[in-house]
Scaffold this motif. Structure first.
Motif, PDB file in Angstrom:
ATOM      1  N   ARG A 201     -12.650 -10.686  -7.037  1.00  0.00           N
ATOM      2  CA  ARG A 201     -12.145  -9.400  -6.542  1.00  0.00           C
ATOM      3  C   ARG A 201     -11.420  -8.719  -7.694  1.00  0.00           C
ATOM      4  NH1 ARG A 201      -6.802 -10.596  -2.762  1.00  0.00           N
ATOM      5  NH2 ARG A 201      -6.029 -12.433  -3.860  1.00  0.00           N
ATOM      6  N   TYR A 202     -11.425  -7.411  -7.662  1.00  0.00           N
ATOM      7  CA  TYR A 202     -10.842  -6.673  -8.787  1.00  0.00           C
ATOM      8  C   TYR A 202     -10.304  -5.343  -8.302  1.00  0.00           C
ATOM      9  CZ  TYR A 202     -15.158  -3.879  -8.833  1.00  0.00           C
ATOM     10  OH  TYR A 202     -16.198  -3.046  -8.484  1.00  0.00           O
ATOM     11  N   ASP A 203      -9.408  -4.754  -9.098  1.00  0.00           N
ATOM     12  CA  ASP A 203      -8.873  -3.427  -8.804  1.00  0.00           C
ATOM     13  C   ASP A 203      -9.766  -2.370  -9.442  1.00  0.00           C
ATOM     14  OD1 ASP A 203      -6.595  -4.130  -7.329  1.00  0.00           O
ATOM     15  OD2 ASP A 203      -5.383  -4.418  -9.132  1.00  0.00           O
ATOM     16  N   LEU A 204     -10.247  -1.447  -8.636  1.00  0.00           N
ATOM     17  CA  LEU A 204     -10.984  -0.318  -9.187  1.00  0.00           C
ATOM     18  C   LEU A 204     -10.077   0.455 -10.140  1.00  0.00           C
ATOM     19  CD1 LEU A 204     -12.649   0.980  -5.898  1.00  0.00           C
ATOM     20  CD2 LEU A 204     -13.824  -0.165  -7.793  1.00  0.00           C
ATOM     21  N   PHE A 205     -10.670   1.168 -11.076  1.00  0.00           N
ATOM     22  CA  PHE A 205      -9.871   2.025 -11.949  1.00  0.00           C
ATOM     23  C   PHE A 205      -9.026   2.981 -11.101  1.00  0.00           C
ATOM     24  CE2 PHE A 205     -13.129   1.465 -15.513  1.00  0.00           C
ATOM     25  CZ  PHE A 205     -12.268   0.688 -16.283  1.00  0.00           C
ATOM     26  N   GLY A 206      -7.751   3.104 -11.496  1.00  0.00           N
ATOM     27  CA  GLY A 206      -6.847   3.983 -10.756  1.00  0.00           C
ATOM     28  C   GLY A 206      -6.156   3.316  -9.589  1.00  0.00           C
ATOM     29  N   HIS A 207      -6.392   2.026  -9.392  1.00  0.00           N
ATOM     30  CA  HIS A 207      -5.792   1.298  -8.275  1.00  0.00           C
ATOM     31  C   HIS A 207      -5.078   0.052  -8.782  1.00  0.00           C
ATOM     32  CE1 HIS A 207      -7.861   3.367  -4.855  1.00  0.00           C
ATOM     33  NE2 HIS A 207      -8.729   3.664  -5.807  1.00  0.00           N
ATOM     34  N   GLY A 208      -4.055  -0.364  -8.043  1.00  0.00           N
ATOM     35  CA  GLY A 208      -3.396  -1.626  -8.321  1.00  0.00           C
ATOM     36  C   GLY A 208      -2.937  -1.764  -9.757  1.00  0.00           C
ATOM     37  N   LEU A 209      -3.362  -2.850 -10.404  1.00  0.00           N
ATOM     38  CA  LEU A 209      -2.934  -3.151 -11.767  1.00  0.00           C
ATOM     39  C   LEU A 209      -3.988  -2.817 -12.818  1.00  0.00           C
ATOM     40  CD1 LEU A 209      -1.125  -6.549 -11.072  1.00  0.00           C
ATOM     41  CD2 LEU A 209      -0.138  -4.259 -11.178  1.00  0.00           C
ATOM     42  N   SER A 210      -5.082  -2.189 -12.395  1.00  0.00           N
ATOM     43  CA  SER A 210      -6.060  -1.717 -13.380  1.00  0.00           C
ATOM     44  C   SER A 210      -5.582  -0.412 -13.999  1.00  0.00           C
ATOM     45  CB  SER A 210      -7.438  -1.500 -12.718  1.00  0.00           C
ATOM     46  OG  SER A 210      -8.074  -2.728 -12.446  1.00  0.00           O
TER      47      SER A 210
ATOM     48  N   TRP B  47       1.801  -0.599  -6.476  1.00  0.00           N
ATOM     49  CA  TRP B  47       1.446   0.806  -6.250  1.00  0.00           C
ATOM     50  C   TRP B  47       2.238   1.696  -7.185  1.00  0.00           C
ATOM     51  CZ3 TRP B  47       3.063   5.649  -4.616  1.00  0.00           C
ATOM     52  CH2 TRP B  47       2.088   6.467  -4.043  1.00  0.00           C
ATOM     53  N   SER B  48       1.540   2.598  -7.866  1.00  0.00           N
ATOM     54  CA  SER B  48       2.179   3.524  -8.788  1.00  0.00           C
ATOM     55  C   SER B  48       1.878   4.948  -8.355  1.00  0.00           C
ATOM     56  CB  SER B  48       1.656   3.313 -10.216  1.00  0.00           C
ATOM     57  OG  SER B  48       1.972   4.421 -11.042  1.00  0.00           O
TER      58      SER B  48
ATOM     59  N   ALA C 145       2.485   7.865  -9.832  1.00  0.00           N
ATOM     60  CA  ALA C 145       1.913   8.695 -10.894  1.00  0.00           C
ATOM     61  C   ALA C 145       0.437   8.374 -11.097  1.00  0.00           C
ATOM     62  CB  ALA C 145       2.693   8.492 -12.182  1.00  0.00           C
ATOM     63  N   GLY C 146       0.122   7.107 -11.175  1.00  0.00           N
ATOM     64  CA  GLY C 146      -1.265   6.704 -11.370  1.00  0.00           C
ATOM     65  C   GLY C 146      -2.152   7.080 -10.204  1.00  0.00           C
ATOM     66  N   ARG C 147      -1.642   6.910  -8.985  1.00  0.00           N
ATOM     67  CA  ARG C 147      -2.446   7.224  -7.814  1.00  0.00           C
ATOM     68  C   ARG C 147      -2.729   8.717  -7.727  1.00  0.00           C
ATOM     69  NH1 ARG C 147      -5.794   5.624  -6.463  1.00  0.00           N
ATOM     70  NH2 ARG C 147      -5.812   6.084  -4.238  1.00  0.00           N
ATOM     71  N   ARG C 148      -1.781   9.550  -8.103  1.00  0.00           N
ATOM     72  CA  ARG C 148      -2.020  10.995  -8.063  1.00  0.00           C
ATOM     73  C   ARG C 148      -3.190  11.374  -8.979  1.00  0.00           C
ATOM     74  NH1 ARG C 148       3.741  11.450  -7.153  1.00  0.00           N
ATOM     75  NH2 ARG C 148       4.111  12.701  -5.285  1.00  0.00           N
TER      76      ARG C 148
END
Length: 284
Positions: free
Chosen positions: A61-70, A186-187, A189-192
């Protein structure tokens, strides 16, 4: 609720940035890739990994770009090729040469279908949990895609609003417990940045042709949907079933969008059973 205790964080360095991933299960097991959606990063699979590992699978399992710790690529648009290349690159770095089974939820289910259509020889079967099909609000999408105005709208959204996935659960207590875990990865700034880039790309365009192409491949496909899902409508799921008429469909009564998080005891057996079933869709 029992959560899978994941191994330490691991990262793969891809051309557009780091991808956070976790691998679990016997090294000799068949690889199953889990792809999350927009509601939450890879922690959405915490209740899924354990049963798959117990069934003998090697689970990625992995974090898509722009999500989690990716990482959050600084692109104006996140197109479907971004997500396809992320998974392709991850499999290459991890030296996974044999075909894999893919399980995806929400947009992750659509990414699973897109990846399978583009790389059919790399996928054995696809399990989709309430995948995105065709139902984005077009007026809002048009506004968000406008330069400057889209940035203004997304900045106006509060952090709590951006993170709020309460509508994806039936029980507010389950959402509260999940929210506590979500806050740790969750970030705002990154999520926006990622939300806006995702909406401006083609990854959330009508996916009808993708699913029609998936059906033509005659691979085993399982589709799960909860009848209380407020994100993916019954009309969209009916349309998807028309596009992939041989898919194995199960409708979960009293379940919402993140049904695999809230009702793992109902979802996990369906996923494990499907992964272990013999390929029948590919027969003449």
């Amino acid at each position: 609720m029992t959560h899978f205790h994941a191994p330490p964080y691991e990262y793969a360095i891809l051309p557009l940035g780091r991808t956070h991933y976790q691998f679990a299960g016997p090294p000799s097991g068949e690889v199953v890739v889990l792809i999350h959606g927009n509601a939450a990063p890879l922690i959405t699979w915490d209740e899924t990994v354990g049963p798959l590992v117990d069934a003998g699978y090697r689970v990625l399992r992995y974090d898509l770009f722009g999500h989690g710790l990716s990482d959050v690529p600084t692109l104006r648009r996140y197109d479907k090729t971004l997500y396809e290349n992320q998974l392709s690159g991850l499999l290459e770095i991890l030296k996974i040469d044999k075909p894999v089974a893919i399980v995806g939820t929400s947009q992750g289910g659509t990414i699973a279908a897109q990846f399978t259509v583009r790389f059919p020889d790399r996928v054995t079967k696809v399990c989709m949990l309430a995948p995105f099909v065709d139902n984005l609000e077009r007026k809002l999408l048009a506004l968000l895609r406008q330069p400057v105005f889209g940035e203004l709208l997304i900045r106006m959204a509060s952090c709590s609003k951006l993170m709020d996935q309460s509508a994806c659960f039936m029980d507010s207590r389950v959402w509260a417990a999940f929210r506590d875990r979500l806050q740790m990865v969750w970030s705002a700034a990154g999520r926006r940045v990622a939300i806006l880039a995702n909406l401006r790309g083609d990854a959330l365009e009508d996916a009808s042709e993708v699913f029609r192409s998936l059906a033509a491949l005659r691979k085993p496909v399982r589709l799960l949907w909860g009848d209380q899902d407020q994100s993916i409508s019954r009309h969209s799921i009916s349309h998807l079933r028309d596009l992939v008429p041989k898919c194995d469909y199960s409708e979960l009564q009293g379940a919402a969008h993140l049904m695999h998080v809230e009702f793992p005891e109902r979802i996990n057996p369906l996923v494990v059973e499907f992964l272990g079933a013999q390929n029948s869709n590919s027969r003449p």
